[in-house]
Design a protein around this motif. Structure first.
Motif, mmCIF file in Angstrom:
data_model
loop_
_atom_site.group_PDB
_atom_site.id
_atom_site.type_symbol
_atom_site.label_atom_id
_atom_site.label_comp_id
_atom_site.label_asym_id
_atom_site.label_seq_id
_atom_site.Cartn_x
_atom_site.Cartn_y
_atom_site.Cartn_z
ATOM 1 N N ILE A 142 -16.841 -8.793 4.221
ATOM 2 C CA ILE A 142 -16.429 -10.175 4.483
ATOM 3 C C ILE A 142 -15.320 -10.590 3.518
ATOM 4 O O ILE A 142 -14.265 -11.079 3.924
ATOM 5 N N ILE A 143 -15.563 -10.397 2.235
ATOM 6 C CA ILE A 143 -14.542 -10.656 1.209
ATOM 7 C C ILE A 143 -14.151 -9.315 0.618
ATOM 8 O O ILE A 143 -14.885 -8.737 -0.182
ATOM 9 N N LYS A 144 -13.023 -8.822 1.011
ATOM 10 C CA LYS A 144 -12.590 -7.494 0.590
ATOM 11 C C LYS A 144 -12.120 -7.531 -0.865
ATOM 12 O O LYS A 144 -11.467 -8.479 -1.292
ATOM 13 N N PRO A 145 -12.438 -6.496 -1.649
ATOM 14 C CA PRO A 145 -11.983 -6.450 -3.051
ATOM 15 C C PRO A 145 -10.459 -6.441 -3.128
ATOM 16 O O PRO A 145 -9.774 -5.848 -2.292
ATOM 17 N N GLU A 146 -9.948 -7.129 -4.151
ATOM 18 C CA GLU A 146 -8.505 -7.196 -4.341
ATOM 19 C C GLU A 146 -7.985 -5.864 -4.877
ATOM 20 O O GLU A 146 -8.608 -5.240 -5.745
ATOM 21 N N GLN A 147 -6.837 -5.444 -4.359
ATOM 22 C CA GLN A 147 -6.202 -4.233 -4.867
ATOM 23 C C GLN A 147 -5.633 -4.503 -6.259
ATOM 24 O O GLN A 147 -5.018 -5.537 -6.503
ATOM 25 N N GLU A 148 -5.850 -3.574 -7.183
ATOM 26 C CA GLU A 148 -5.367 -3.740 -8.550
ATOM 27 C C GLU A 148 -3.988 -3.116 -8.699
ATOM 28 O O GLU A 148 -3.690 -2.080 -8.101
ATOM 29 N N PHE A 149 -3.162 -3.769 -9.535
ATOM 30 C CA PHE A 149 -1.796 -3.308 -9.765
ATOM 31 C C PHE A 149 -1.507 -3.281 -11.258
ATOM 32 O O PHE A 149 -2.111 -4.020 -12.043
ATOM 33 N N PHE A 150 -0.551 -2.435 -11.633
ATOM 34 C CA PHE A 150 0.097 -2.581 -12.929
ATOM 35 C C PHE A 150 1.139 -3.684 -12.773
ATOM 36 O O PHE A 150 1.860 -3.737 -11.769
ATOM 37 N N THR A 151 1.200 -4.579 -13.753
ATOM 38 C CA THR A 151 2.087 -5.733 -13.636
ATOM 39 C C THR A 151 3.012 -5.822 -14.841
ATOM 40 O O THR A 151 2.748 -5.232 -15.899
ATOM 41 N N ALA A 152 4.085 -6.588 -14.673
ATOM 42 C CA ALA A 152 5.034 -6.847 -15.744
ATOM 43 C C ALA A 152 5.736 -8.164 -15.440
ATOM 44 O O ALA A 152 5.819 -8.578 -14.270
ATOM 45 N N PRO A 153 6.239 -8.863 -16.472
ATOM 46 C CA PRO A 153 6.996 -10.093 -16.219
ATOM 47 C C PRO A 153 8.197 -9.808 -15.309
ATOM 48 O O PRO A 153 8.924 -8.839 -15.503
ATOM 49 N N PHE A 154 8.379 -10.670 -14.338
ATOM 50 C CA PHE A 154 9.399 -10.439 -13.311
ATOM 51 C C PHE A 154 10.803 -10.614 -13.878
ATOM 52 O O PHE A 154 11.069 -11.522 -14.670
ATOM 53 N N GLU A 155 11.701 -9.730 -13.464
ATOM 54 C CA GLU A 155 13.118 -9.817 -13.814
ATOM 55 C C GLU A 155 13.935 -9.529 -12.562
ATOM 56 O O GLU A 155 13.729 -8.525 -11.883
ATOM 57 N N LYS A 156 14.879 -10.398 -12.267
ATOM 58 C CA LYS A 156 15.665 -10.247 -11.044
ATOM 59 C C LYS A 156 16.529 -8.995 -11.066
ATOM 60 O O LYS A 156 16.721 -8.344 -10.036
ATOM 61 N N ASN A 157 17.071 -8.663 -12.242
ATOM 62 C CA ASN A 157 17.958 -7.501 -12.296
ATOM 63 C C ASN A 157 17.191 -6.170 -12.234
ATOM 64 O O ASN A 157 17.809 -5.107 -12.216
ATOM 65 N N ARG A 158 15.843 -6.232 -12.245
ATOM 66 C CA ARG A 158 15.035 -5.020 -12.093
ATOM 67 C C ARG A 158 14.109 -5.167 -10.889
ATOM 68 O O ARG A 158 13.007 -4.659 -10.869
ATOM 69 N N MET A 159 14.591 -5.859 -9.898
ATOM 70 C CA MET A 159 13.766 -6.160 -8.735
ATOM 71 C C MET A 159 13.286 -4.892 -8.025
ATOM 72 O O MET A 159 12.189 -4.848 -7.471
ATOM 73 N N ASN A 160 14.111 -3.855 -8.052
ATOM 74 C CA ASN A 160 13.736 -2.614 -7.366
ATOM 75 C C ASN A 160 12.543 -1.914 -8.014
ATOM 76 O O ASN A 160 11.918 -1.043 -7.397
ATOM 77 N N ASP A 161 12.233 -2.279 -9.275
ATOM 78 C CA ASP A 161 11.102 -1.659 -9.953
ATOM 79 C C ASP A 161 9.769 -2.228 -9.490
ATOM 80 O O ASP A 161 8.712 -1.638 -9.769
ATOM 81 N N PHE A 162 9.779 -3.388 -8.842
ATOM 82 C CA PHE A 162 8.541 -4.061 -8.483
ATOM 83 C C PHE A 162 8.073 -3.632 -7.091
ATOM 84 O O PHE A 162 8.860 -3.194 -6.258
ATOM 85 N N TYR A 163 6.794 -3.817 -6.885
ATOM 86 C CA TYR A 163 6.125 -3.334 -5.674
ATOM 87 C C TYR A 163 6.320 -4.376 -4.568
ATOM 88 O O TYR A 163 5.433 -5.188 -4.278
ATOM 89 N N ILE A 164 7.487 -4.380 -3.965
ATOM 90 C CA ILE A 164 7.837 -5.361 -2.933
ATOM 91 C C ILE A 164 7.809 -4.659 -1.582
ATOM 92 O O ILE A 164 8.770 -3.985 -1.188
ATOM 93 N N GLN A 165 6.712 -4.813 -0.874
ATOM 94 C CA GLN A 165 6.621 -4.268 0.476
ATOM 95 C C GLN A 165 7.010 -5.306 1.516
ATOM 96 O O GLN A 165 7.553 -4.973 2.567
#
Length: 930
Positions: A194-217
């Motif tokens: 019913i309530i599916k577990p949240e997927q865990e990620f490695f995270t970092a403070p967002f930076e626009k000039n490194r946008m390609n490094d982030f997990y943007i699907q």
């Protein structure tokens, strides 16, 4: 383009307009600029610290205003998007159309309209997209829907240092020793289907000039709704709308408080009672109500990850703490009930209570009057019923439970620190302090330039060091004044006790009618205690209501920098007040009442007029228990009624008020508008309520072993009541980050330390346990006693001193009891009898008891403090597993970012090298000229 996106501001130099001038005002030349999101984020950060020149034109230059487009409702009540079905609604602003108002003056309406137009124009200039829709129920209301496009979200995510996913978390979870008991706990868990577990990620403070490094699907889901609302609220809180006398006014909070907007809130994603018809809607509100807030889920664990995802970390950490506190109370409640049952089943073996009730012993002991003139002599056996009740609470189990609670509170705090550290890692709040922004009210007052000692650069602060000292002094003086006011109210209650006790003594204690049922169960002490406790409770609630407003005013004047600092400052002020307000009467009964009364021939007078009140022959412990039950129980009942009924009645009243349009299908934003606002302080009062309860459970638990059980039952209901209230009766709050429970943690630690002292002193000075033990081990046998074996027989006789009625003193000339038929009477103390060489002075038994009490306090405190220190040392605040996870994530994050950076550099260097090689080859192949 940059010139066209500058702020549009109203110049109102000549107008009288002070309805919203309380906060957020600063000279225009010193106000930070909210730069448009079309600029690079690095320039935005620079512009946030720059100054601003006057905005466009005057009041009449309305050609600069950019207004939202009006759209008709598209008939989709569950839609969370603009009419185009593409742009998500991140925030909703509600105002009343001034052109359709009937009551207000036209001039005031026009001012409000122009301010709102300027504000909305600046929102559009800052990159937000607006769409307006008129209400279907009340055509005067207009709903302005706000959408933040991708560029705006990215820009402000970098400004706010929001941590976003880099890649899925591939760390393996270790098996737990409790995995074998999953079959037992599975019933308590929320169904993962019913309530599916949240997927865990490695995270970092967002930076626009490194946008390609982030997990943007998917750009539409990369920023979840809670994050989108946070970003939009950040912008709304800092956009300006007016210049007056070279002073800028800004922020949605001021516009709402001044009535220009009626409300501002993010949307719930669906109806709580049924899922949305929109297949793309996650129906998180519906799931929270079904699996968390509904009464049938009362036995289930809380879906903390979904709570955090929907409402933000700040609300998530509150419910995590409350749930953990409730789980730990289960152990304390079991031990407390066991100790209570021990006292209940052994009360018939209480020798001293039997002597009190025995007609041949207690019935023959005549007690001295407890006031000067009207009070009669009374028989000891009228306290028979209260002495039986006292045996339940004043037993050996009480001592065991007090020691246990001293250890329990340490275990709770230490294990909570570990749990809190796990949540910090799981919810990405480990480095939250680095990303928290200054409050808009603080930024507005930054008019003084100072040199930062670390960076040696100029920065703006709201006041100088001298100004800060003045503010702190004034705030401390105000808090001290209100504490004195509470103490004055406590003194008033004491005066009431002393005054009304005489009346109850005259009417309730008449030896000739000693068999009256009322007199059998209600003694003058009990009647005085119950009425005084009820009056004290009423005064406490009244002072609470007044001081809440005063504390907020003081904290606003103090001007803390961040929201965390603001809440911590307010927390300390409110708790200091509440501590004195709620606990002062309990401290009086436990440690002062009956301790300084003198003896019948030379009583001690309070304020030079009122004779100090005495305890029952068995001590004041039962009275302290009564006080705790009334205040603790009354507070819990009152708070739950207030939390459930007040928002429900307000919502019912609002629905009845708009019943004329109830048959229409209303959109989601209009349904949410008719819910109740949560309030500026959010869950502050929920924390305060629980911490006050925590104090009752720990500080005075030696007098009431059932306190943890009452707290457990209350908290089980409190969790579901708060959940029901949030999901069904209140608008969705703006999600906020929180690393921990803030100032409440050190407050609980302080209470835990104080609790050891208070419980030791309650057992030593409030209960009769130490005098009974001294009698049993020393004075029941020779040389002081006449019994051949250790026994409690004769304790009542030795604990009551003898007084000659001829020695009564009064403030009138004659002895008020000269014509009494009694030659002697008894009173509660350890003094020599009349005729003794040291008559009416403390005897040797008194000094043995005092020495035993002091020794007991020292031994108990040192033992418990030693155990507390050992437990604190043995249990680290952060578990080894969590430390490893944090280090592993930092390592992998840095490695990932570094590798991606190297790849980009290698790629760029390769391109440059190819160009250089190509240029060299071309030069070599080119024919040389003669």
């Amino acid at each position: 383009m940059p010139m066209m996106t500058r702020d549009v501001l109203l110049e109102m130099e000549l107008e009288e307009d002070d309805e919203d001038g309380d906060i957020g005002n600063v000279p225009a030349s010193k106000r930070p600029l909210m730069a448009p999101p079309t600029l690079p984020s690095s320039l935005v950060l620079e512009n946030l610290e720059q100054t601003i020149v006057s905005g466009f034109g005057s009041l009449e230059s309305q050609q600069d205003f950019r207004t939202p487009e009006f759209e008709e409702f598209n008939g989709k009540p569950d839609s969370l998007y603009f009419n185009d079905g593409q742009r998500r609604i991140d925030f909703v602003l509600v105002y009343e159309d001034e052109s359709r108002k009937e009551t207000n003056k036209k001039g005031s309406n026009e001012k409000q309209r122009r301010k709102r137009q300027a504000y909305e124009s600046n929102l559009i200039c800052d990159g937000l997209q607006l769409e307006a829709t008129r209400s279907l129920v009340d055509d005067k209301l207009v709903f302005v829907k706000v959408h933040a496009p991708w560029e705006v979200l990215c820009t402000y995510a970098e400004i706010m240092h929001i941590k976003l996913p880099l890649k899925p978390n591939d760390l393996k979870t270790r098996s737990s020793a409790f995995d074998n008991f999953n079959w037992f706990t599975k019933v308590l868990q929320v169904d993962e289907s019913i309530i599916k577990p949240e997927q865990e990620f490695f995270t970092a403070p967002f930076e626009k000039n490194r946008m390609n490094d982030f997990y943007i699907q998917d750009r539409d889901t990369f920023f979840n709704p809670a994050t989108r609302s946070r970003i939009v609220y950040f912008i709304l809180s800092r956009i300006m709308y007016q210049v007056r006398d070279n002073v800028k006014k800004f922020g949605i909070n001021k516009l709402v408080s001044s009535g220009i907007y009626k409300a501002a809130f993010p949307l719930h994603d669906c109806n709580f009672s049924s899922p949305s018809e929109d297949l793309s809607c996650p129906n998180e509100r519906y799931l929270l109500y079904r699996e968390w807030a509904h009464p049938r889920s009362i036995y289930k664990k809380q879906p903390l990850d979904l709570i955090r995802k929907y409402y933000g970390e700040k609300i998530g950490i509150y419910f995590a703490w409350l749930g953990y506190y409730t789980q730990m109370l289960l152990l304390a409640a079991i031990v407390g009930v066991a100790c209570f049952l021990y006292g209940y089943f052994t009360q018939n073996n209480c020798t001293w209570s039997k002597e009190v009730c025995d007609p041949d012993i207690g019935g023959q002991i005549i007690m001295c009057p407890q006031c000067d003139k009207e009070c009669p002599f009374w028989s000891l056996n009228v306290t028979c019923e209260s002495s039986k009740k006292l045996c339940i609470f004043d037993s050996f189990g009480t001592l065991v439970f007090a020691v246990f609670m001293g250890v329990w509170v340490t275990l709770f705090l230490e294990f909570w620190k570990r749990r809190q550290a796990e949540l910090e890692y799981e919810w990405d709040t480990v480095e939250l302090q680095q990303e928290e922004q200054a409050r808009p009210e603080y930024e507005a007052q930054c008019t003084h330039v100072v040199i930062n000692e670390i960076t040696q650069e100029e920065e703006r602060v709201p006041f100088t060091t001298w100004g800060k000292c003045i503010r702190v002094t004034l705030c401390a003086s105000a808090v001290f004044f209100w504490i004195l006011l509470i103490i004055a109210s406590v003194i008033g209650i004491i005066v009431y006790r002393l005054s009304v006790f005489v009346i109850f003594s005259v009417n309730l204690r008449k030896i000739s009618n000693g068999t009256d049922p009322i007199q059998k169960y209600v003694t003058p002490q009990m009647a005085t205690s119950i009425t005084a406790s009820l009056i004290s409770f009423i005064i406490i609630m009244i002072l609470n209501t007044i001081y809440e407003k005063v504390a907020i005013m003081i904290t606003n004047f103090e001007l803390p920098r961040t929201q965390t600092d603001y809440e911590n400052s307010l927390t300390m002020k409110m708790f200091l007040f509440q501590f004195v307000n709620y606990y002062s009467s309990c401290f009086y009964i436990a440690f002062f009442k009956g301790k300084f009364v003198g003896y019948p021939g030379d009583p001690v007078y309070w304020l030079g007029k009122y004779r100090n009140e005495e305890c029952d022959p068995g001590g004041c412990l039962l009275e302290l228990t009564t006080q705790l039950i009334i205040i603790m129980g009354g507070k819990a009942i009152w708070n739950n009624i207030q939390e459930v009924l007040l928002p429900w009645v307000m919502n019912v009243f609002g629905r009845c008020h708009t019943a004329s349009g109830a048959e229409k299908i209303t959109p989601r934003w209009e349904q949410d508008y008719h819910l109740q606002p949560m309030g500026k302080l959010g869950l502050f009062y929920e924390y305060l309520e629980m911490i006050i309860q925590f104090g009752f459970v720990t500080l005075f638990v030696a007098s009431f072993p059932l306190a943890p059980l009452l707290a457990l039952v209350n908290n089980i209901l409190e969790i579901r009541v708060d959940a029901w209230k949030l999901t069904t009766q209140y608008r969705r709050m703006v999600p906020e980050k929180a690393q921990d429970i803030g100032a409440w943690q050190p407050i609980m630690q302080g209470i835990a330390i104080l609790a050891v002292v208070t419980n030791a002193m309650i057992i030593a000075f409030t209960s009769d346990m130490i005098p009974r033990l001294v009698y049993y081990w020393s004075f029941s046998i020779p040389p002081y006693g006449d019994h051949p074996n250790y026994t409690m027989e004769g304790y009542i006789n030795i604990s009551l001193s003898i007084f000659n009625t001829a020695d009564f003193k009064s403030r009138v000339k004659e002895n008020p009891y000269a014509e009494s038929k009694y030659d002697t009477c008894r009173y509660r103390d350890f003094r020599y009898p009349p005729g003794h060489q040291q008559e009416y002075k403390h005897n040797i038994y008194y000094w043995h008891v005092i020495a035993a009490k002091l020794a007991f306090i020292i031994v108990m405190e040192h033992i418990i403090y030693s155990v507390k220190f050992f437990i604190s040392y043995a249990i680290p605040d952060v578990s080894k597993r969590t430390k490893s996870k944090i280090k592993r994530e930092k390592y992998l994050t840095q490695k990932l970012l570094h590798e991606n950076h190297l790849k980009d550099m290698t790629k760029n260097i390769g391109v440059i090298a190819e160009k250089m090689i190509g240029a060299v080859v071309d030069n070599n192949l080119r024919p040389k000229s003669d």
